[in-house]
Structures are given as C-alpha cells and as structure tokens.
Write a protein that holds these residues in place. Structure first.
Motif, mmCIF file in Angstrom:
data_model
loop_
_atom_site.group_PDB
_atom_site.id
_atom_site.type_symbol
_atom_site.label_atom_id
_atom_site.label_comp_id
_atom_site.label_asym_id
_atom_site.label_seq_id
_atom_site.Cartn_x
_atom_site.Cartn_y
_atom_site.Cartn_z
ATOM 1 N N ASP A 213 0.804 -1.224 0.000
ATOM 2 C CA ASP A 213 0.000 0.000 0.000
ATOM 3 C C ASP A 213 0.836 1.273 0.000
ATOM 4 O OD1 ASP A 213 -2.384 -1.469 0.040
ATOM 5 O OD2 ASP A 213 -2.349 -1.621 2.241
ATOM 6 N N ASP A 214 2.152 1.134 -0.006
ATOM 7 C CA ASP A 214 3.028 2.303 -0.002
ATOM 8 C C ASP A 214 3.310 2.717 -1.444
ATOM 9 O OD1 ASP A 214 4.969 4.232 0.284
ATOM 10 O OD2 ASP A 214 6.063 3.158 1.849
ATOM 11 N N PRO A 215 2.810 3.883 -1.886
ATOM 12 C CA PRO A 215 3.011 4.293 -3.291
ATOM 13 C C PRO A 215 4.436 4.708 -3.604
ATOM 14 C CG PRO A 215 1.944 6.051 -2.058
ATOM 15 C CD PRO A 215 2.049 4.875 -1.117
ATOM 16 N N ASP A 216 5.271 4.891 -2.578
ATOM 17 C CA ASP A 216 6.642 5.362 -2.796
ATOM 18 C C ASP A 216 7.652 4.232 -2.867
ATOM 19 O OD1 ASP A 216 5.809 8.062 -2.732
ATOM 20 O OD2 ASP A 216 5.837 8.044 -0.536
ATOM 21 N N VAL A 217 7.178 2.982 -2.801
ATOM 22 C CA VAL A 217 8.077 1.822 -2.795
ATOM 23 C C VAL A 217 7.586 0.792 -3.811
ATOM 24 C CG1 VAL A 217 8.965 -0.101 -1.424
ATOM 25 C CG2 VAL A 217 8.724 2.152 -0.387
ATOM 26 N N VAL A 218 8.523 0.208 -4.546
ATOM 27 C CA VAL A 218 8.202 -0.860 -5.490
ATOM 28 C C VAL A 218 9.065 -2.071 -5.174
ATOM 29 C CG1 VAL A 218 8.285 -1.616 -7.892
ATOM 30 C CG2 VAL A 218 7.454 0.663 -7.342
ATOM 31 N N ILE A 219 8.421 -3.209 -4.983
ATOM 32 C CA ILE A 219 9.119 -4.480 -4.812
ATOM 33 C C ILE A 219 8.575 -5.433 -5.865
ATOM 34 C CG2 ILE A 219 9.527 -6.440 -3.285
ATOM 35 C CD1 ILE A 219 9.356 -4.550 -0.948
ATOM 36 N N PRO A 220 9.408 -5.945 -6.744
ATOM 37 C CA PRO A 220 8.912 -6.769 -7.862
ATOM 38 C C PRO A 220 8.261 -8.060 -7.375
ATOM 39 C CG PRO A 220 11.301 -6.868 -7.720
ATOM 40 C CD PRO A 220 10.877 -5.818 -6.751
ATOM 41 N N GLU A 221 7.146 -8.429 -8.040
ATOM 42 C CA GLU A 221 6.490 -9.673 -7.665
ATOM 43 C C GLU A 221 7.214 -10.872 -8.278
ATOM 44 O OE1 GLU A 221 3.844 -7.927 -11.013
ATOM 45 O OE2 GLU A 221 5.172 -7.237 -9.414
ATOM 46 N N VAL A 222 6.994 -12.037 -7.667
ATOM 47 C CA VAL A 222 7.655 -13.275 -8.074
ATOM 48 C C VAL A 222 6.730 -14.075 -8.994
ATOM 49 C CG1 VAL A 222 8.592 -15.473 -7.251
ATOM 50 C CG2 VAL A 222 9.007 -13.374 -5.950
ATOM 51 N N TYR A 223 7.293 -14.665 -10.048
ATOM 52 C CA TYR A 223 6.578 -15.605 -10.910
ATOM 53 C C TYR A 223 6.896 -17.017 -10.402
ATOM 54 C CZ TYR A 223 5.774 -11.713 -14.151
ATOM 55 O OH TYR A 223 5.377 -10.523 -14.718
ATOM 56 N N GLU A 224 6.027 -17.528 -9.546
ATOM 57 C CA GLU A 224 6.316 -18.789 -8.859
ATOM 58 C C GLU A 224 6.439 -19.962 -9.822
ATOM 59 O OE1 GLU A 224 3.497 -19.424 -5.795
ATOM 60 O OE2 GLU A 224 4.027 -17.612 -4.665
ATOM 61 N N GLU A 225 5.654 -19.936 -10.937
ATOM 62 C CA GLU A 225 5.700 -21.065 -11.867
ATOM 63 C C GLU A 225 7.018 -21.126 -12.633
ATOM 64 O OE1 GLU A 225 4.006 -17.534 -13.992
ATOM 65 O OE2 GLU A 225 3.783 -18.491 -12.024
ATOM 66 N N ARG A 226 7.803 -20.053 -12.596
ATOM 67 C CA ARG A 226 9.110 -20.038 -13.256
ATOM 68 C C ARG A 226 10.233 -19.876 -12.236
ATOM 69 N NH1 ARG A 226 6.004 -21.428 -16.467
ATOM 70 N NH2 ARG A 226 5.743 -20.802 -18.653
ATOM 71 N N SER A 227 9.993 -20.298 -11.016
ATOM 72 C CA SER A 227 10.992 -20.182 -9.944
ATOM 73 C C SER A 227 11.161 -21.521 -9.244
ATOM 74 C CB SER A 227 10.569 -19.109 -8.930
ATOM 75 O OG SER A 227 10.414 -17.848 -9.553
ATOM 76 N N GLY A 228 12.272 -21.657 -8.546
ATOM 77 C CA GLY A 228 12.550 -22.878 -7.794
ATOM 78 C C GLY A 228 13.681 -22.634 -6.815
ATOM 79 N N GLU A 229 14.314 -23.715 -6.378
ATOM 80 C CA GLU A 229 15.389 -23.600 -5.392
ATOM 81 C C GLU A 229 16.622 -22.923 -5.967
ATOM 82 O OE1 GLU A 229 18.139 -26.559 -2.644
ATOM 83 O OE2 GLU A 229 16.182 -27.244 -3.331
ATOM 84 N N ARG A 230 16.834 -23.074 -7.309
ATOM 85 C CA ARG A 230 18.035 -22.491 -7.928
ATOM 86 C C ARG A 230 17.720 -21.395 -8.951
ATOM 87 N NH1 ARG A 230 21.333 -27.387 -10.306
ATOM 88 N NH2 ARG A 230 19.243 -27.989 -11.009
ATOM 89 N N VAL A 231 16.455 -21.086 -9.154
ATOM 90 C CA VAL A 231 16.051 -20.067 -10.124
ATOM 91 C C VAL A 231 14.968 -19.202 -9.496
ATOM 92 C CG1 VAL A 231 14.964 -19.623 -12.364
ATOM 93 C CG2 VAL A 231 16.642 -21.465 -12.136
ATOM 94 N N LEU A 232 15.068 -17.890 -9.699
ATOM 95 C CA LEU A 232 14.060 -16.961 -9.198
ATOM 96 C C LEU A 232 13.706 -15.991 -10.329
ATOM 97 C CD1 LEU A 232 12.371 -15.771 -6.895
ATOM 98 C CD2 LEU A 232 14.359 -14.398 -6.243
ATOM 99 N N THR A 233 12.433 -15.994 -10.732
ATOM 100 C CA THR A 233 11.961 -15.120 -11.795
ATOM 101 C C THR A 233 11.070 -14.033 -11.204
ATOM 102 O OG1 THR A 233 12.028 -16.940 -13.397
ATOM 103 C CG2 THR A 233 10.733 -15.002 -13.996
#
Length: 549
Positions: A213-233
C-alpha cells in the motif's frame, strides 16, 4: 573426492590466512607465549584489513560471504577491519551461458518453452548467482540463476572453515573465541539460506505484501511457476542507481524526499513488520523517475522478534531524548553491551559521541557515529551479538550512508523520531510506564504493611540479645578456587626453582632434573590459571539468624 577437495581448500585457506593470524597473535603477545602487547598503528591495521579483503576475494564465493557476515560483527574484529569489510562488494563475472542454461532448464524446463524470449547476456553477476532478462507473457522479467556447481565448492569451503576454526581459536582470547564459534555456527546456516532461492522468494513476497500500500516503494512480484530452489523469476523493474546523484538531479528528483522514504521504509520493516531487506547497498536500490524506490536482491534478509523491536524503539527514544542512562540500559538489554562494562566510562563515551555528532545544530547527531562509538567499545568489551541484531546494526549504518549520499544534511534521528511518534510508540511507552508505576506503587504499599510487624520482631530479638548475622560467601564461578590454585602452584614453582638450583649446585643432577621438570609443570599450571580467567564474581550474602542459648 569431496574430502580431497576440502583438504586442498584447507591448505589454500591456511596459506592465505595464517600470516594474518600470526600477526594478530603477536599483537596480543609479542613472543606468542610471553611478552606484552604490541602497539599497532592505524595505518598498519588498514593495510592488514585490505590484505584480508583481497584474500577473501581471491578465495571466492564462500569467503566473500564470510567477509560480509564479519562486517556485521564488531565483537569479533576491530573497527578498522569492520569498515574495510563493509565495502566488500559481491560482484564477479558471470558464468558461461551454457553452464547456466543447464541449471535453468533443470528447474523450469527448456528455455524456449518456459519464456517467450531470453537474453543470454547476464546483466549482473554475483558470487552465488547471476541475473538475466527475459520476456514472459508479454512482460519483461529478471531471472536469477544460481551459479553452476557452486554447491560442491561451498560445502568444501565450509568443511575447511570447520577444520581451521580450532587453529584460529588457539590464537585468540576466550571471549573472542566465544564470538568466533558463534559466527561459525550461524555462517553455514546463513549461506545455505541465501543459496535457497525459494526462501528468497518467500521473504520477498512477505515484505512486498507488507509494503504493497506504499506508493513510494516498489518491490517486484515473483513468478512462482518459473521459480525454484536455484532459479528466481521476478518482474523486471528498471531505475536509476540510488547513489547516482547526477542522474537523479537530471530527472529533477527530490533527493531529500527519497532519503526520507528510504529510512521510513526500513523503520517499518524492522520496527513494525519484523521482516526486512538486509542488504541496502546502492547496487540493490534504484529510483524511478517519479521518486519511487525499487528494492532488489532479497537473498540477505532477516527477521526481528517483538522483544528486539521494543528494544530498538527504546534506543531511538533514548537517543532522541539524550538520556544517556536509558541508552546504556537499552544496549545492555539488547545484548550489545556487556553488563560488566564500566557505566561511568560508557556514559562518557556516549556523551562524547552525541556531542561530536551534533555539530552546530543541537538536533544534528547521527546514528552512524553513535553506533560506531558503540562498536569500538564492544570490541574492548567482547560479547555475543544476536545475528539478526548484528544485521540491524549494519543495515542502520548502511542506510544512513545512502541517505547522506542523497542529502549531506539529512537528519536521521529526526525522521526516526517523527516516525515513531506517528506510529504511537511514544504513547505506548507512556502507558507502559504508568502501568509499571502503578504496579510498583501497589507492591510498595503491600510491603509497607508487612514491614511493621517484622521490624517489631527484630527489635524484640535485639533487646533480648538473641540476634546475630550469618555471612555466607558465594563462589558460583570458582574464583576462590582459582585463586587458591594460583597460590599453591605459585608457591610450588618458587620452591621448586630454589630446590632445583640447590640440588644442581650440590651435584645431584638427576634429582635436580626431576625436580626441575616438576617445577616447570607447576609453572605452566600457574601460567595457565592466569591466562584462562573465569567470568563472574565472588559475592558475600548476609542473613539474620537465631542464636542458640
């Protein structure tokens, strides 16, 4: 094979580190076993610290991370080393795409099927992973891939560190050895956590939910279907590096507002939410054209429990009020200052720190300078820092450095004070103080009612000469026992030395040799008793009792 690799790494690590350890040991005792401390100039310490950083970079990923952990531990290393390690950057050339592709496809399947398009040129490389850009469902994404075969190297290095630890402990005093064991125990856990990209995704998602809800901060969302223990999308979010002040000026961005947003965001993460991004160096922070701050890389992240959060609030309130006694009490409760430290000396240190940091304006004193003074003192009074609290201290200093880069006149304490007031922490503290005062008043009233009859009985016993005081010496730490051993072994050593000399002069060489060996043993025991000092103290307790007639 794994053991052979670990042995090889152990030899390499010893070759790199033992000269520094030898120098440190001679600083404490000039001739290792005897002699006083050596005076080491700041310039020599800085040269050694730079050599330590160079060795860590040469040894690779595990030791780069070890250096970053040690940069949060002023209870282990002197401030000069901590300052140098804080500048240690985790940036190395990326691995070959062919090797990285194998890791990527093991986690998410064939690249052509998992992504619409994939740029095989990495945009950044670190010791544990590297980042690529790709397109997924029409959106540009950032794909973080763990370095190929990094697991075997790290396991070999961790085993080598475990073997090296007893050697290091031999050269340091008991309190520093305690801290080193603590660092070694937590390091392997921290490193494995950072290698696990599924954990990073979980922490990132939780922090993003707290700040959504903070308009002054952006944190990218995670694509869980393209992520795993050794990969983070994640969603790719571009921005200007937060320390690039010229580019920020070109976009007409209010740098003071950005600094305030950054501090408030970290205060919310640490004091309110209890989960925080723990690596706020400029490479992990960017600013968009509207002044929004973008956070990258949540591999280093931590949690703070409610008790530590309360202590942090108390610390900021005490600093804002310039209440030296409250500052010391809070530092002791947090575990960052030894209860055995001289409070008068520590009060002077804190007063000087605040006075030095104020400048011309009474309100202009900075947390970084205060924490720096405290860290200096912590090295003189070694103690064990809770891991997440060490991270909080490091985050506070790094965040303030970034804020001062944005605005050299930025007032860190005023912003923190305003935030705590807006969140109602001062009101909560006042209510708690009133509650505690009421409880103490009630307890005092009850004690007063019970005191009169007890006092009357005691006076009657005094009048009848039926009162005496029983004294008991409490020696829970064995200090008296240690003192007795020192006296006995010292006397044996002195008597043995005299006896050896007399026997040798009298011609009884065999007897002189036997007595000499025994004397040497007594001397070593006496020396050992002085080297291994016990903690704690001996106290005497007084108790009234009834005499026997």
């Amino acid at each position: 094979m794994a053991s052979l690799r670990a042995y090889r790494r152990f030899v390499v690590v010893c070759w790199r580190f033992l000269p520094l350890v030898w120098s440190y040991a001679r600083d404490r005792r000039r001739f290792l076993l005897v002699g006083g401390r050596r005076n080491v100039s700041t310039e020599r310490q800085q040269r050694r610290a730079k050599r330590l950083v160079d060795n860590l970079l040469t040894l690779g990923p595990t030791f780069i991370k070890l250096g970053q952990i040690l940069s949060t531990r002023p209870d282990v290393l002197p401030p000069v080393y901590v300052d140098e390690l804080t500048q240690l950057q985790d940036r190395v050339p990326p691995a070959d795409w062919a090797d990285a592709r194998e890791v990527l496809e093991d986690e998410v399947g064939p690249v052509e099927q998992a992504f619409d398009a994939f740029d095989t040129e990495a945009i950044s490389g670190a010791s544990l992973g590297q980042v690529y850009t790709a397109t997924l469902d029409g959106e540009r994404v950032a794909v973080k891939v763990r370095r190929p075969d990094i697991e075997a190297l790290i396991e070999a290095d961790l085993r080598a560190i475990r073997w090296l630890l007893p050697v290091l402990l031999f050269f340091v005093d008991d309190s520093r050895a305690f801290s080193l064991r603590n660092v070694a125990n937590e390091f392997s856990t921290t490193l494995r956590e950072e290698m696990d990209y599924s954990r990073e995704a979980t922490m990132l998602t939780e922090i993003r939910a707290n700040l959504v809800d903070d308009p002054d901060v952006v944190i990218p969302e995670v694509y869980e279907e393209r992520s795993g223990e050794r990969v983070l999308t994640m969603r790719y979010v571009p921005g200007t590096k937060i320390s690039d002040t010229a580019e920020l000026e070109r976009h007409d961005i209010d740098r003071t507002a950005v600094a305030e947003t950054l501090e408030r965001t970290y205060l919310q993460m640490i004091v309110t939410d209890g989960v925080f991004h723990a690596d706020p160096h400029p490479g992990n922070l960017a600013v968009q054209e509207d002044g929004t701050i973008v956070f990258y890389d949540f591999g280093m992240s931590g949690r703070v429990d409610a008790e530590v959060q309360d202590h942090i609030v108390d610390f900021y309130v005490a600093v804002a009020n310039q209440n030296i006694e409250s500052i010391l009490d809070t530092l002791i409760e947090m575990g960052t200052l030894s209860p055995d430290a001289d409070r008068a000396t520590m009060a002077e240190v804190m007063e000087l720190a605040i006075a030095d940091a104020r400048g011309e304006d009474v309100e202009q004193y900075r947390v970084q300078q205060i924490v720096s003074k405290v860290e200096d003192t912590m090295y003189e009074f070694p103690l064990r820092l809770p891991p997440n609290l060490a991270l909080v201290l490091r985050v506070a200093t790094v965040v303030e450095g970034v804020c001062l880069t944005l605005d050299p006149d930025f007032d860190f304490i005023t912003v923190a004070t305003d935030y705590l007031g807006e969140q109602g922490y001062y009101e909560r503290g006042a209510r708690q103080l009133l509650t505690e005062a009421g409880d103490q008043f009630e307890a005092s009233a009850r004690s007063s009612l019970r005191l009169a009859p007890k006092l009357d009985r005691m006076l009657n016993r005094l009048d009848r000469d039926d009162f005496y005081v029983r004294a008991a010496v409490e020696d829970s730490t064995g200090s008296l026992d240690a003192l007795a051993k020192r006296l006995v072994t010292g006397l044996l050593f002195g008597a043995g030395a005299v006896s050896t000399g007399l026997l040798y002069v009298d011609g009884a060489e065999t007897a002189a040799l036997v007595v000499g060996v025994a004397t040497l043993g007594a001397g070593l025991l006496c020396w050992r008793s002085f080297r291994h000092r016990r903690g704690g103290r001996t106290t005497a307790s007084l108790a009234p009792g009834r005499g026997e007639r």
